[in-house]
Scaffold this motif. Structure first.
Motif, PDB file in Angstrom:
ATOM      1  N   GLY A  47       5.232  -1.642   2.580  1.00  0.00           N
ATOM      2  CA  GLY A  47       4.737  -3.577   1.823  1.00  0.00           C
ATOM      3  C   GLY A  47       4.990  -4.636   3.498  1.00  0.00           C
ATOM      4  N   GLU A  48       4.605  -5.855   3.038  1.00  0.00           N
ATOM      5  CA  GLU A  48       4.734  -7.100   3.658  1.00  0.00           C
ATOM      6  C   GLU A  48       5.173  -8.371   3.466  1.00  0.00           C
ATOM      7  OE1 GLU A  48       2.040  -9.146   7.260  1.00  0.00           O
ATOM      8  OE2 GLU A  48       2.301  -6.397   7.200  1.00  0.00           O
ATOM      9  N   THR A  49       5.976  -8.536   3.489  1.00  0.00           N
ATOM     10  CA  THR A  49       6.623  -9.559   2.923  1.00  0.00           C
ATOM     11  C   THR A  49       5.769 -10.741   3.296  1.00  0.00           C
ATOM     12  OG1 THR A  49       8.716 -10.972   4.612  1.00  0.00           O
ATOM     13  CG2 THR A  49       8.678  -8.917   2.789  1.00  0.00           C
ATOM     14  N   ALA A  50       5.521 -12.300   3.064  1.00  0.00           N
ATOM     15  CA  ALA A  50       4.570 -13.928   3.203  1.00  0.00           C
ATOM     16  C   ALA A  50       5.073 -14.290   4.572  1.00  0.00           C
ATOM     17  CB  ALA A  50       4.881 -14.319   2.033  1.00  0.00           C
ATOM     18  N   ASP A  51       6.066 -13.389   5.376  1.00  0.00           N
ATOM     19  CA  ASP A  51       6.435 -13.634   6.610  1.00  0.00           C
ATOM     20  C   ASP A  51       5.958 -12.546   7.069  1.00  0.00           C
ATOM     21  OD1 ASP A  51       7.653 -16.056   5.357  1.00  0.00           O
ATOM     22  OD2 ASP A  51      10.233 -15.964   5.397  1.00  0.00           O
ATOM     23  N   THR A  72       1.104  -0.885  -0.270  1.00  0.00           N
ATOM     24  CA  THR A  72      -0.015   0.278  -0.219  1.00  0.00           C
ATOM     25  C   THR A  72       1.097   1.631   0.364  1.00  0.00           C
ATOM     26  OG1 THR A  72      -1.940   1.130   0.627  1.00  0.00           O
ATOM     27  CG2 THR A  72      -0.603   0.704   2.799  1.00  0.00           C
ATOM     28  N   GLY A  73       0.290   2.200   0.102  1.00  0.00           N
ATOM     29  CA  GLY A  73       1.326   3.777  -0.235  1.00  0.00           C
ATOM     30  C   GLY A  73       0.057   4.998  -0.215  1.00  0.00           C
ATOM     31  N   GLU A  74       1.699   6.497  -0.424  1.00  0.00           N
ATOM     32  CA  GLU A  74       0.356   6.964  -0.938  1.00  0.00           C
ATOM     33  C   GLU A  74       1.302   7.190  -2.537  1.00  0.00           C
ATOM     34  OE1 GLU A  74      -0.014   9.860   2.252  1.00  0.00           O
ATOM     35  OE2 GLU A  74      -0.999   8.460   3.553  1.00  0.00           O
ATOM     36  N   ALA A  95      12.982 -10.149 -10.249  1.00  0.00           N
ATOM     37  CA  ALA A  95      12.285  -8.801  -9.966  1.00  0.00           C
ATOM     38  C   ALA A  95      11.107  -8.733  -9.942  1.00  0.00           C
ATOM     39  CB  ALA A  95      12.339  -8.770 -11.510  1.00  0.00           C
ATOM     40  N   ILE A  96      10.481 -10.351  -9.842  1.00  0.00           N
ATOM     41  CA  ILE A  96       8.469  -9.911  -9.679  1.00  0.00           C
ATOM     42  C   ILE A  96       8.455  -9.467  -8.488  1.00  0.00           C
ATOM     43  CG2 ILE A  96       6.884 -11.836  -9.071  1.00  0.00           C
ATOM     44  CD1 ILE A  96       7.916 -13.856 -11.149  1.00  0.00           C
ATOM     45  N   PRO A  97       8.968  -9.290  -7.346  1.00  0.00           N
ATOM     46  CA  PRO A  97       8.342  -9.107  -6.034  1.00  0.00           C
ATOM     47  C   PRO A  97       8.275  -7.010  -6.322  1.00  0.00           C
ATOM     48  CG  PRO A  97       9.553 -10.130  -4.940  1.00  0.00           C
ATOM     49  CD  PRO A  97       9.809 -10.217  -6.499  1.00  0.00           C
ATOM     50  N   HIS A  98       9.413  -6.377  -6.809  1.00  0.00           N
ATOM     51  CA  HIS A  98       8.911  -5.269  -7.179  1.00  0.00           C
ATOM     52  C   HIS A  98       7.613  -5.248  -8.250  1.00  0.00           C
ATOM     53  CE1 HIS A  98      10.933  -1.821  -9.288  1.00  0.00           C
ATOM     54  NE2 HIS A  98       9.946  -0.799  -7.990  1.00  0.00           N
ATOM     55  N   LEU A  99       8.205  -6.213  -9.651  1.00  0.00           N
ATOM     56  CA  LEU A  99       6.920  -6.293 -10.832  1.00  0.00           C
ATOM     57  C   LEU A  99       5.571  -5.429 -10.165  1.00  0.00           C
ATOM     58  CD1 LEU A  99       8.022  -7.726 -13.231  1.00  0.00           C
ATOM     59  CD2 LEU A  99       7.485  -6.247 -13.521  1.00  0.00           C
ATOM     60  N   GLU A 100       5.431  -7.205  -8.927  1.00  0.00           N
ATOM     61  CA  GLU A 100       3.791  -7.217  -7.896  1.00  0.00           C
ATOM     62  C   GLU A 100       3.541  -5.070  -7.079  1.00  0.00           C
ATOM     63  OE1 GLU A 100       3.213 -11.266  -6.762  1.00  0.00           O
ATOM     64  OE2 GLU A 100       4.745  -9.792  -5.451  1.00  0.00           O
ATOM     65  N   ALA A 101       4.452  -4.328  -6.854  1.00  0.00           N
ATOM     66  CA  ALA A 101       4.687  -3.084  -6.042  1.00  0.00           C
ATOM     67  C   ALA A 101       4.179  -2.694  -6.875  1.00  0.00           C
ATOM     68  CB  ALA A 101       6.288  -3.202  -5.198  1.00  0.00           C
ATOM     69  N   VAL A 102       4.660  -2.665  -7.977  1.00  0.00           N
ATOM     70  CA  VAL A 102       4.674  -1.530  -8.811  1.00  0.00           C
ATOM     71  C   VAL A 102       3.049  -1.720  -9.658  1.00  0.00           C
ATOM     72  CG1 VAL A 102       5.314  -0.767 -11.433  1.00  0.00           C
ATOM     73  CG2 VAL A 102       6.806  -1.498  -9.936  1.00  0.00           C
ATOM     74  N   GLU A 103       2.649  -2.918 -10.108  1.00  0.00           N
ATOM     75  CA  GLU A 103       0.941  -3.148 -10.319  1.00  0.00           C
ATOM     76  C   GLU A 103       0.318  -2.782  -8.846  1.00  0.00           C
ATOM     77  OE1 GLU A 103       0.670  -7.204 -11.877  1.00  0.00           O
ATOM     78  OE2 GLU A 103       1.306  -7.137 -13.392  1.00  0.00           O
ATOM     79  N   GLU A 104       0.268  -3.009  -7.865  1.00  0.00           N
ATOM     80  CA  GLU A 104      -0.261  -2.864  -6.764  1.00  0.00           C
ATOM     81  C   GLU A 104      -0.957  -1.153  -6.489  1.00  0.00           C
ATOM     82  OE1 GLU A 104      -2.076  -4.595  -4.691  1.00  0.00           O
ATOM     83  OE2 GLU A 104      -1.540  -6.307  -5.803  1.00  0.00           O
ATOM     84  N   LEU A 105       0.158  -0.703  -7.136  1.00  0.00           N
ATOM     85  CA  LEU A 105       0.177   0.565  -7.016  1.00  0.00           C
ATOM     86  C   LEU A 105      -0.682   1.429  -7.575  1.00  0.00           C
ATOM     87  CD1 LEU A 105       3.861   1.561  -5.631  1.00  0.00           C
ATOM     88  CD2 LEU A 105       1.786   1.638  -4.181  1.00  0.00           C
TER      89      LEU A 105
END
Length: 392
Positions: free
Chosen positions: A238-242, A218-220, A330-340
């Motif tokens: 963000g929060e990791t799966a752990d 999440t974010g602003e 690279a996928i976690p960063h891509l996921e963050a871009v998509e969520e944002l």
């Protein structure tokens, strides 16, 4: 002494960041390495880059044209974001390994498809997040995986870089959300200042060639510059799966050239800092301070070459293994871009904006950007929580 296998290289895109690869390969002796060709659509390319004519390097418009009569062991992709996916597919299918500048493509779906194509072809795709190749970072990750620091508790970083009108006018996709129906989502978080967020997920990966997956993002998001489509300031949580929280802060709306990078990675047994002032000014190296009072300076470790990612890709091509920064990294960063991209972009109120520079390079600055982001970083806050007052 065993002869090193010759590696033929195709450079795809040399007009932007790709010039760094051209210089590295033509100005240094890398041994048995040959530039087999260059793909570049820039007009008058031989006049722009005389070394191509000097070294008799052929130029092609597209990878498809190159592969009609040539082959490459390694293709280096440094083209606009929205071209990465199709060009990587072409190179893999034609028998080349690939080193691609970040982001590897524009979607998690596309990244997973490229992983499958890697398996099918037996060739690798390495992603150019250069911190993942830096030897001090790799040693730090080995120490994290060994349990030296104990369980991770919290990660945070801040990195901001001033960017003006010349930056946004340099191509047709800078600051854009969509290009040719493709979501490029160009922003400081996805492009210029992407590294400090991505490396946090990389350091938390359970293996050397993996990054930690994210369960929440999440974010602003704020846009101060009215001349661009996407956001130019972001605060991300963000929060990791752990369950490890990750905080990141970035903007292009500064008065000074840059702010940071600064990082703080907290573990059960100690904290790793970058850019921390221990009393004599900021230390621009990673330094771990253990709970027992001892410290570890990762600055003692040589980082490797400036373009270490290229050297590692060449050696992995020779040795038939995979560089450490995989598509999976690279996928976690891509996921963050998509969520944002699903969050609203809040315009910064005109009263909070200051313009400076000249007509050739005009800069949009949020008046209190540095103070707000620093306080958010120190206290793990979002700008609204800090009372920034940026929104209209």
């Amino acid at each position: 002494m065993k002869d090193r296998k010759s590696v033929k290289i195709l450079l795809i895109g040399i007009g932007g960041y790709g010039i760094n690869y051209l210089k590295e390969l033509t100005e240094k002796d890398l041994g048995a390495v040959v530039i087999e060709g260059v793909c570049e659509v820039m007009p008058e390319v031989y006049e722009q880059f005389p070394v191509l004519k000097e070294k008799n390097i052929p130029v092609f418009q597209t990878p498809e044209e190159f592969y009609k009569k040539h082959m490459a062991d390694l293709a280096v992709v440094s083209t606009p974001i929205h071209l990465h996916y199709s060009q990587i597919k072409t190179c893999l299918s034609k028998g080349s390994n690939v080193l691609c500048e970040k982001p590897v493509c524009t979607s998690v779906k596309g990244a997973k498809e490229l992983i499958e194509l890697e398996r099918e072809t037996g060739h690798f795709v390495a992603v150019g997040y250069q911190l993942n190749y830096s030897r001090d970072v790799l040693q730090m990750k080995k120490d994290i995986l060994s349990g030296l620091f104990g369980r991770p508790v919290q990660m945070k970083a801040l990195h901001a870089m001033k960017r003006g009108s010349a930056y946004y006018k340099r191509n047709s996709w800078a600051g854009k959300i969509m290009v040719n129906d493709c979501g490029v989502h160009d922003s400081p978080f996805n492009n210029a200042c992407a590294h400090q967020f991505q490396v946090m997920t990389f350091l938390l990966g359970s293996k050397m060639d993996e990054a930690a997956m994210l369960s929440k993002v999440t974010g602003e998001l704020y846009r101060a510059n009215p001349g661009i489509e996407n956001y130019d300031t972001a605060s991300v949580k963000g929060e990791t799966a752990d369950g490890v929280p990750i905080y990141y802060y970035t903007t292009h709306n500064l008065e000074r050239k840059s702010f940071g990078p600064v990082s703080e990675y907290r573990f059960e047994l100690g904290t790793i800092y970058y850019g921390k002032d221990f009393g004599d000014g900021p230390v621009n190296e990673y330094v771990a301070v253990m709970n027992n009072g001892t410290s570890i300076s990762y600055g003692r470790i040589s980082k490797g070459e400036r373009m270490q990612k290229l050297y590692d890709a060449i050696e992995s091509t020779r040795d038939r293994n995979h560089p450490v920064c995989t598509i999976s990294c690279a996928i976690p960063h891509l996921e963050a871009v998509e969520e944002l991209s699903m969050l609203p972009i809040v315009p910064v109120s005109e009263g909070m904006i200051k313009w400076f520079g000249d007509e050739d390079d005009r800069y949009c600055c949020i008046k209190n950007a540095e103070e707000v982001l620093e306080q958010c970083y120190l206290n793990q806050l979002m700008p609204k929580e800090s009372g920034a007052g940026w929104s209209k």
